[in-house]
Design an enzyme around this catalytic site. Structure first.
Site, PDB file in Angstrom:
ATOM      1  N   ARG A   1       0.858  -1.181   0.000  1.00 19.00           N
ATOM      2  CA  ARG A   1       0.000   0.000   0.000  1.00 19.00           C
ATOM      3  C   ARG A   1       0.895   1.232   0.000  1.00 19.00           C
ATOM      4  O   ARG A   1       2.009   1.213   0.518  1.00 19.00           O
ATOM      5  CB  ARG A   1      -0.931   0.015   1.226  1.00 19.00           C
ATOM      6  CG  ARG A   1      -2.019  -1.046   1.202  1.00 19.00           C
ATOM      7  CD  ARG A   1      -3.048  -0.767   0.118  1.00 19.00           C
ATOM      8  NE  ARG A   1      -4.174  -1.695   0.149  1.00 19.00           N
ATOM      9  CZ  ARG A   1      -4.256  -2.799  -0.579  1.00 19.00           C
ATOM     10  NH1 ARG A   1      -3.234  -3.142  -1.368  1.00 19.00           N
ATOM     11  NH2 ARG A   1      -5.326  -3.572  -0.508  1.00 19.00           N
TER      12      ARG A   1
ATOM     13  N   GLU B   1      -3.995   7.943  -4.009  1.00 15.23           N
ATOM     14  CA  GLU B   1      -4.402   7.289  -5.250  1.00 15.23           C
ATOM     15  C   GLU B   1      -5.800   7.779  -5.607  1.00 15.23           C
ATOM     16  O   GLU B   1      -6.660   7.846  -4.736  1.00 15.23           O
ATOM     17  CB  GLU B   1      -4.445   5.763  -5.092  1.00 15.23           C
ATOM     18  CG  GLU B   1      -3.094   5.104  -4.991  1.00 15.23           C
ATOM     19  CD  GLU B   1      -3.164   3.587  -4.939  1.00 15.23           C
ATOM     20  OE1 GLU B   1      -4.248   3.028  -5.264  1.00 15.23           O
ATOM     21  OE2 GLU B   1      -2.171   2.948  -4.578  1.00 15.23           O
TER      22      GLU B   1
ATOM     23  N   HIS C   1      -1.811   0.800  -9.634  1.00 13.23           N
ATOM     24  CA  HIS C   1      -2.432  -0.208  -8.772  1.00 13.23           C
ATOM     25  C   HIS C   1      -3.118  -1.306  -9.593  1.00 13.23           C
ATOM     26  O   HIS C   1      -4.311  -1.595  -9.423  1.00 13.23           O
ATOM     27  CB  HIS C   1      -3.447   0.447  -7.825  1.00 13.23           C
ATOM     28  CG  HIS C   1      -3.639  -0.335  -6.552  1.00 13.23           C
ATOM     29  ND1 HIS C   1      -4.024   0.249  -5.363  1.00 13.23           N
ATOM     30  CD2 HIS C   1      -3.513  -1.658  -6.286  1.00 13.23           C
ATOM     31  CE1 HIS C   1      -4.127  -0.681  -4.425  1.00 13.23           C
ATOM     32  NE2 HIS C   1      -3.826  -1.856  -4.969  1.00 13.23           N
TER      33      HIS C   1
END
Length: 304
Positions: A220, A248, A267
């Site tokens: 993460r 993000e 991602h």
């Protein structure tokens, strides 16, 4: 008597159709619960994340289990009423995430982006590249993702060291990191997001990595101190591959976009063909265990 399971998509309805002892109900985001939906004992949030499903949790007085389709569970930890269990989808996405890490390392070591730019410029840019062979790779996170990565790296003749919370056979302890970081060519982050892992890769951590080493983040974004990483990249001392960032999506004016020595993807490490098939295969096994009165294998306890 069958237990009622709320399912977020037609793919799941088909995948779970063979599970004994369950009654499946399809629900849609932003729509009222289907008839009988308030009887649900199991909720499967959608992908990705399924955060929208949190809004219906208060409408499910009989809810006993939330079965995620993702390995990450941080968005749901602490967000459920007392007595409601949470299970993640460990085992579904480790292979594809590990594949992304291998692709990133190969791309960096073999200068694939430079050759791609040379092709676009119609330039025959012959030069010697580096190799993954013989590299020492430190994988922080010894769960499914870490094990899947080790299995894929070793055929490339890379030397893999797994690091977990505690030492055990084939796994080093996280407390050994200060002595391990300086002896590895690449460091791969495959940890869950917890209080302990948030910000763990700070300036001190990065300073212990040797010149020219590669940091790979498949965990993460907040696991890494972005400013500290940017300082190392800007100095040209370290390289990196990031599939996750904080925030993000990454704003268009963020300095990570133009940081030297950085391979950046949005991602997508686990976003591949067959993603839902693998996720629902794990979910089906978990829900079958629950319907049979057993504890699902992937129950989240504490922060993970």
């Amino acid at each position: 008597m069958a237990i009622t399971v709320l399912v977020p998509d037609d793919h799941g309805m088909a995948a779970l159709g063979g599970v004994e002892g369950v009654h499946l109900l399809r629900f849609d985001r932003g729509e009222p619960l289907p008839p009988g939906g308030d009887e649900a004992e199991v909720l499967i949030p959608g992908m990705p994340g399924g955060a929208h499903a949190k809004a219906i949790v208060p409408l499910l007085p009989k809810l006993r289990l939330v079965q995620l389709l993702s390995a990450g569970a941080e968005a749901w930890i602490g967000a459920l009423p007392e007595g409601v269990q949470l299970a993640n989808c460990r085992g579904a996405h480790g292979g594809s995430t590990a594949e992304w890490v291998v692709a990133a390392l190969l791309s960096i070591y073999r200068d694939m982006r430079d050759f791609d730019h040379a092709q676009a410029a119609r330039t025959w840019a012959f030069h010697r590249a580096d190799t993954l062979q013989g590299k020492k790779v430190l994988v922080i996170g010894a769960g499914d993702l870490g094990r899947q990565l080790r299995r894929r790296l070793e055929p490339f003749d890379a030397q893999v060291t797994l690091v977990g919370t505690t030492a055990r056979d084939g796994v080093r302890s996280v407390h050994e990191l200060p002595s391990l970081l300086g002896t590895h060519d690449a460091v791969v982050l495959m940890v869950p997001l917890t209080d302990r892992t948030t910000g763990m890769v700070d300036a001190k951590f990065l300073a212990l990595m040797p010149d020219g080493a590669i940091l790979v983040n498949a965990a993460r974004g907040v696991v890494v101190d972005t400013d500290a990483l940017l300082a190392e990249l800007s100095a040209g001392r370290l390289r990196a591959a990031l599939d996750v960032t904080e925030p993000e999506p990454l704003p268009a004016d963020h300095p990570l976009w133009t940081a030297p020595g950085l391979l950046l993807t949005p991602h997508v490490a686990g976003t591949v063909t067959g993603q839902l098939d693998r996720a629902y295969a794990v979910a089906a096994k978990q829900i079958a265990q629950f319907a049979a009165g057993k504890e699902p294998d992937n129950l989240v306890r504490g922060e993970y």
